[in-house]
Design a protein around this motif. Structure first.
Motif, PDB file in Angstrom:
ATOM      1  N   VAL A  71       0.837  -1.201   0.000  1.00 29.86           N
ATOM      2  CA  VAL A  71       0.000   0.000   0.000  1.00 29.86           C
ATOM      3  C   VAL A  71       0.873   1.253   0.000  1.00 29.86           C
ATOM      4  N   ARG A  72       1.938   1.232   0.763  1.00 30.49           N
ATOM      5  CA  ARG A  72       2.847   2.389   0.767  1.00 30.49           C
ATOM      6  C   ARG A  72       3.454   2.596  -0.616  1.00 30.49           C
ATOM      7  N   THR A  73       3.781   1.508  -1.286  1.00 28.60           N
ATOM      8  CA  THR A  73       4.310   1.612  -2.645  1.00 28.60           C
ATOM      9  C   THR A  73       3.271   2.204  -3.587  1.00 28.60           C
ATOM     10  N   ALA A  74       2.023   1.772  -3.450  1.00 31.48           N
ATOM     11  CA  ALA A  74       0.959   2.299  -4.307  1.00 31.48           C
ATOM     12  C   ALA A  74       0.807   3.802  -4.143  1.00 31.48           C
ATOM     13  N   HIS A  75       0.779   4.271  -2.909  1.00 33.02           N
ATOM     14  CA  HIS A  75       0.652   5.715  -2.678  1.00 33.02           C
ATOM     15  C   HIS A  75       1.854   6.472  -3.249  1.00 33.02           C
ATOM     16  N   ARG A  76       3.031   5.915  -3.107  1.00 37.35           N
ATOM     17  CA  ARG A  76       4.230   6.610  -3.600  1.00 37.35           C
ATOM     18  C   ARG A  76       4.225   6.701  -5.119  1.00 37.35           C
ATOM     19  N   LEU A  77       3.840   5.624  -5.806  1.00 37.59           N
ATOM     20  CA  LEU A  77       3.838   5.646  -7.263  1.00 37.59           C
ATOM     21  C   LEU A  77       2.691   6.487  -7.823  1.00 37.59           C
ATOM     22  N   LEU A  78       1.538   6.428  -7.177  1.00 41.78           N
ATOM     23  CA  LEU A  78       0.407   7.233  -7.667  1.00 41.78           C
ATOM     24  C   LEU A  78       0.643   8.716  -7.443  1.00 41.78           C
ATOM     25  N   ALA A  79       1.547   9.069  -6.517  1.00 41.50           N
ATOM     26  CA  ALA A  79       1.875  10.483  -6.319  1.00 41.50           C
ATOM     27  C   ALA A  79       2.563  11.073  -7.539  1.00 41.50           C
ATOM     28  N   LEU A  80       3.063  10.236  -8.459  1.00 46.73           N
ATOM     29  CA  LEU A  80       3.668  10.720  -9.697  1.00 46.73           C
ATOM     30  C   LEU A  80       2.635  11.300 -10.656  1.00 46.73           C
ATOM     31  N   ILE A  81       1.363  10.944 -10.461  1.00 48.42           N
ATOM     32  CA  ILE A  81       0.295  11.413 -11.338  1.00 48.42           C
ATOM     33  C   ILE A  81      -0.178  12.780 -10.849  1.00 48.42           C
ATOM     34  N   PRO A  82      -0.098  13.825 -11.665  1.00 44.74           N
ATOM     35  CA  PRO A  82      -0.509  15.161 -11.224  1.00 44.74           C
ATOM     36  C   PRO A  82      -2.013  15.228 -10.939  1.00 44.74           C
ATOM     37  N   ASP A  83      -2.375  16.078  -9.994  1.00 42.72           N
ATOM     38  CA  ASP A  83      -3.787  16.304  -9.695  1.00 42.72           C
ATOM     39  C   ASP A  83      -4.510  16.806 -10.940  1.00 42.72           C
ATOM     40  N   GLY A  84      -5.766  16.357 -11.100  1.00 44.99           N
ATOM     41  CA  GLY A  84      -6.575  16.808 -12.226  1.00 44.99           C
ATOM     42  C   GLY A  84      -6.349  16.048 -13.509  1.00 44.99           C
ATOM     43  N   SER A  85      -5.459  15.058 -13.499  1.00 54.27           N
ATOM     44  CA  SER A  85      -5.177  14.294 -14.715  1.00 54.27           C
ATOM     45  C   SER A  85      -6.314  13.336 -15.032  1.00 54.27           C
ATOM     46  N   ARG A  86      -6.398  12.988 -16.308  1.00 51.21           N
ATOM     47  CA  ARG A  86      -7.344  11.955 -16.720  1.00 51.21           C
ATOM     48  C   ARG A  86      -6.644  10.609 -16.577  1.00 51.21           C
ATOM     49  N   VAL A  87      -7.242   9.695 -15.776  1.00 42.69           N
ATOM     50  CA  VAL A  87      -6.561   8.461 -15.406  1.00 42.69           C
ATOM     51  C   VAL A  87      -7.470   7.259 -15.663  1.00 42.69           C
ATOM     52  N   ALA A  88      -6.882   6.195 -16.177  1.00 44.18           N
ATOM     53  CA  ALA A  88      -7.549   4.891 -16.235  1.00 44.18           C
ATOM     54  C   ALA A  88      -6.891   4.010 -15.182  1.00 44.18           C
ATOM     55  N   SER A  89      -7.700   3.433 -14.290  1.00 44.49           N
ATOM     56  CA  SER A  89      -7.157   2.760 -13.102  1.00 44.49           C
ATOM     57  C   SER A  89      -7.818   1.406 -12.900  1.00 44.49           C
ATOM     58  N   THR A  90      -7.139   0.558 -12.149  1.00 42.57           N
ATOM     59  CA  THR A  90      -7.769  -0.678 -11.697  1.00 42.57           C
ATOM     60  C   THR A  90      -8.567  -0.414 -10.419  1.00 42.57           C
ATOM     61  N   ASN A  91      -9.321  -1.416  -9.988  1.00 37.71           N
ATOM     62  CA  ASN A  91     -10.372  -1.227  -8.987  1.00 37.71           C
ATOM     63  C   ASN A  91      -9.864  -0.680  -7.651  1.00 37.71           C
ATOM     64  N   ARG A  92      -8.810  -1.280  -7.074  1.00 41.45           N
ATOM     65  CA  ARG A  92      -8.377  -0.912  -5.731  1.00 41.45           C
ATOM     66  C   ARG A  92      -7.542   0.379  -5.711  1.00 41.45           C
ATOM     67  N   LEU A  93      -7.009   0.790  -6.862  1.00 41.73           N
ATOM     68  CA  LEU A  93      -6.238   2.033  -6.903  1.00 41.73           C
ATOM     69  C   LEU A  93      -7.119   3.264  -7.067  1.00 41.73           C
ATOM     70  N   ALA A  94      -8.304   3.089  -7.619  1.00 39.27           N
ATOM     71  CA  ALA A  94      -9.149   4.235  -7.955  1.00 39.27           C
ATOM     72  C   ALA A  94      -9.495   5.124  -6.758  1.00 39.27           C
ATOM     73  N   PRO A  95      -9.864   4.577  -5.573  1.00 46.86           N
ATOM     74  CA  PRO A  95     -10.215   5.476  -4.461  1.00 46.86           C
ATOM     75  C   PRO A  95      -9.083   6.403  -4.033  1.00 46.86           C
ATOM     76  N   ILE A  96      -7.826   6.027  -4.314  1.00 43.60           N
ATOM     77  CA  ILE A  96      -6.708   6.902  -3.980  1.00 43.60           C
ATOM     78  C   ILE A  96      -6.671   8.100  -4.923  1.00 43.60           C
ATOM     79  N   LEU A  97      -7.187   7.914  -6.148  1.00 45.40           N
ATOM     80  CA  LEU A  97      -7.076   8.931  -7.186  1.00 45.40           C
ATOM     81  C   LEU A  97      -8.294   9.829  -7.307  1.00 45.40           C
ATOM     82  N   VAL A  98      -9.459   9.338  -6.925  1.00 47.69           N
ATOM     83  CA  VAL A  98     -10.704  10.048  -7.211  1.00 47.69           C
ATOM     84  C   VAL A  98     -10.743  11.427  -6.566  1.00 47.69           C
ATOM     85  N   ALA A  99     -10.249  11.557  -5.337  1.00 51.84           N
ATOM     86  CA  ALA A  99     -10.278  12.859  -4.675  1.00 51.84           C
ATOM     87  C   ALA A  99      -9.364  13.874  -5.353  1.00 51.84           C
ATOM     88  N   ARG A 100      -8.414  13.390  -6.149  1.00 55.45           N
ATOM     89  CA  ARG A 100      -7.449  14.280  -6.795  1.00 55.45           C
ATOM     90  C   ARG A 100      -7.815  14.615  -8.222  1.00 55.45           C
TER      91      ARG A 100
END
Length: 478
Positions: A382-411
């Motif tokens: 989970v720590r790795t997931a948060h660290r790698l997803l932090a590379l994606i800028p806020d407001g970007s258009r993203v295609a994600s798998t199921n468990r990663l999406a809740p980390i991205l939706v607020a951004r």
């Protein structure tokens, strides 16, 4: 003379009254609020700890966060996770979600939804506990209020993301309390808003109306029948008119799962006899109320929900898990209290069984996580997931798998699923792709094969690997 006699009598001081138990001193409302506060804290800790361990998902926390986010910005609840331009009011009819918009505007995070759900679920402990207090005293109220709060139906819903039915649970708890105390008008008024929570709950409103018409006497027959017609009519209008109008395909998506449709007809033929998990579900619904609650006519309010669940072709509806049984818990505990009001001789045995069942199911269901070391530890993955997803800028258009999406939706407002996104050849392809090869949800909403096919298509179109570690892949559009 009288004075002389009084002077000769030994002075006897009255014994000091024994201090009343704390539960008796604070009264039914105070005890109810205390139990509700206790379980609010437990629910918050449980749901947030699971979210922090990446146990929430696009289906359903991500979906509801996108809907509430849209309401918070004054838009229709269009949810990219369900598909491009998908209006969530075409999936289920739950305009009640708009009530969460102000809180989400102030705190734009999935935690806002989880805390709101915890508060609403815990609020249902208040009417159950205070009714038990008035019926059987403070000790019984403490036992039954705690048994309700720890019941597997409620805990399963709290632990499984967020769902609109969290609004229905307190409404039903207050409704059955009023009905059990013969406050017929209040019971119907508490039930009426259920038609704004989910389309099938109009049938429960109709059941409440029929209950009042039957049990409330001649003077309540007319209002009860009117509520029954209103509830039934609301379900018909929502499923036949409102949902198809908002749905991108112009249909109610769940008809094919219900009896009478071509897809569900074979399963409907063996509705109540098979598979055996249906009998397990019924036994587990009766167990938290010591099977005694089934003696009350209030238990009949469960029939509309059980009818569509047990006759549907979706196997998730039959199982004693997820969030589907949460709305039945206040009805069943209300039915138990209705019986104990009329049959006080059953109290001791019923309370003992309720306490035992609550203790056993607490060990089995997710509330136990709060007592385990793993429930408070964020895994390395989970720590790795948060660290790698932090590379994606806020407001970007993203295609994600199921468990990663809740980390991205607020951004970002534009988060879709890898397998449902228009893809790299669409007019508006995603800028980023995030995939977790270890995601345990390999069947729904995205089958593993479709995810792998989509990732191959993105790579073929030149999406380059930005990061890949511990099964987590981040791609960027060239």
């Amino acid at each position: 003379m009288i004075d002389n006699l009084l002077e000769r009598q030994p002075l006897v001081r009255p014994a000091a009254p024994a201090p009343a138990p704390m539960a008796r001193r604070i009264g039914p409302n105070g005890l109810g609020l205390a139990v509700a506060a206790l379980f609010f804290g437990l629910y918050v800790l449980l749901s947030i700890s699971r979210h922090e361990r990446m146990l929430s998902a696009a289906f359903d926390l991500g979906i509801f966060e996108q809907a509430v986010r849209a309401y918070a910005h004054g838009r229709l609840p269009v949810v990219p996770l369900k598909g491009p331009g998908y209006d969530l009011l075409g999936d289920h009819f739950h305009p009640v979600l708009a009530l969460l918009a102000p809180a989400y505007r102030l705190f734009p995070t999935p935690v806002t939804l989880l805390v709101a759900q915890a508060a609403l679920m815990a609020l249902a402990c208040l009417p159950i506990t205070r009714w038990a207090y008035r019926t059987a005293g403070p000790r019984a109220a403490l036992v039954l209020g705690s048994a309700f709060g720890a019941s597997w139906g409620i805990v399963s819903a709290v632990a499984y993301d967020f769902h609109e039915i969290c609004f229905a649970v307190p409404l039903l708890a207050f409704a059955v309390e009023a009905l059990g105390e013969r406050r017929w008008r209040a019971g119907m008024l508490w039930a009426l808003p259920l038609v704004l929570v989910k389309e099938d709950l109009g049938l429960t409103v109709a059941a409440v109306g029929l209950y009042v018409a039957r049990r409330g006497g001649r003077g309540r027959r007319g209002p009860g029948l009117a509520v029954a017609v209103f509830g039934l009519g609301a379900t018909v209008v929502e499923t036949a008119v409102l949902l198809p109008r908002a749905n991108p395909q112009g249909v109610f998506d769940y008809w094919q799962q219900l009896p009478g449709s071509h897809a569900a007809l074979p399963m409907a033929l063996v509705t109540f006899g098979w598979p055996p998990v249906k009998w397990l579900l019924l036994a587990m619904l009766a167990a938290p109320v010591a099977f005694v609650g089934l003696r009350s006519p209030l238990a009949l309010l469960c029939l509309p929900t059980l009818a569509w669940r047990l006759t549907a072709s979706n196997e998730h509806y039959w199982q004693p898990g997820y969030h589907y049984s949460a709305i039945l818990m206040p009805i069943l505990f209300g039915a138990l209290l209705d019986v104990l009001t009329r049959r006080p001789g059953l109290r001791r045995r019923a309370l003992a069984v309720c306490a035992v069942v609550a203790a056993v199911t607490t060990v089995v269901y997710p509330l136990r996580d709060l007592a385990l070391p793993g429930g408070w530890h964020r895994p390395a993955h989970v720590r790795t997931a948060h660290r790698l997803l932090a590379l994606i800028p806020d407001g970007s258009r993203v295609a994600s798998t199921n468990r990663l999406a809740p980390i991205l939706v607020a951004r970002s407002e534009a988060v879709g699923l890898v397998c449902q996104d228009p893809g790299p050849l669409s007019a508006d392809p995603p800028e980023w792709v995030a995939a977790d090869a270890t995601d345990p949800t390999v069947k729904s909403p995205c089958a593993r094969a479709s995810t792998e096919s989509a990732l191959a298509a993105y790579r073929a179109e030149g999406y380059r690997t930005v990061a890949e570690e511990d099964g987590i892949l981040v791609l960027r559009r060239p």
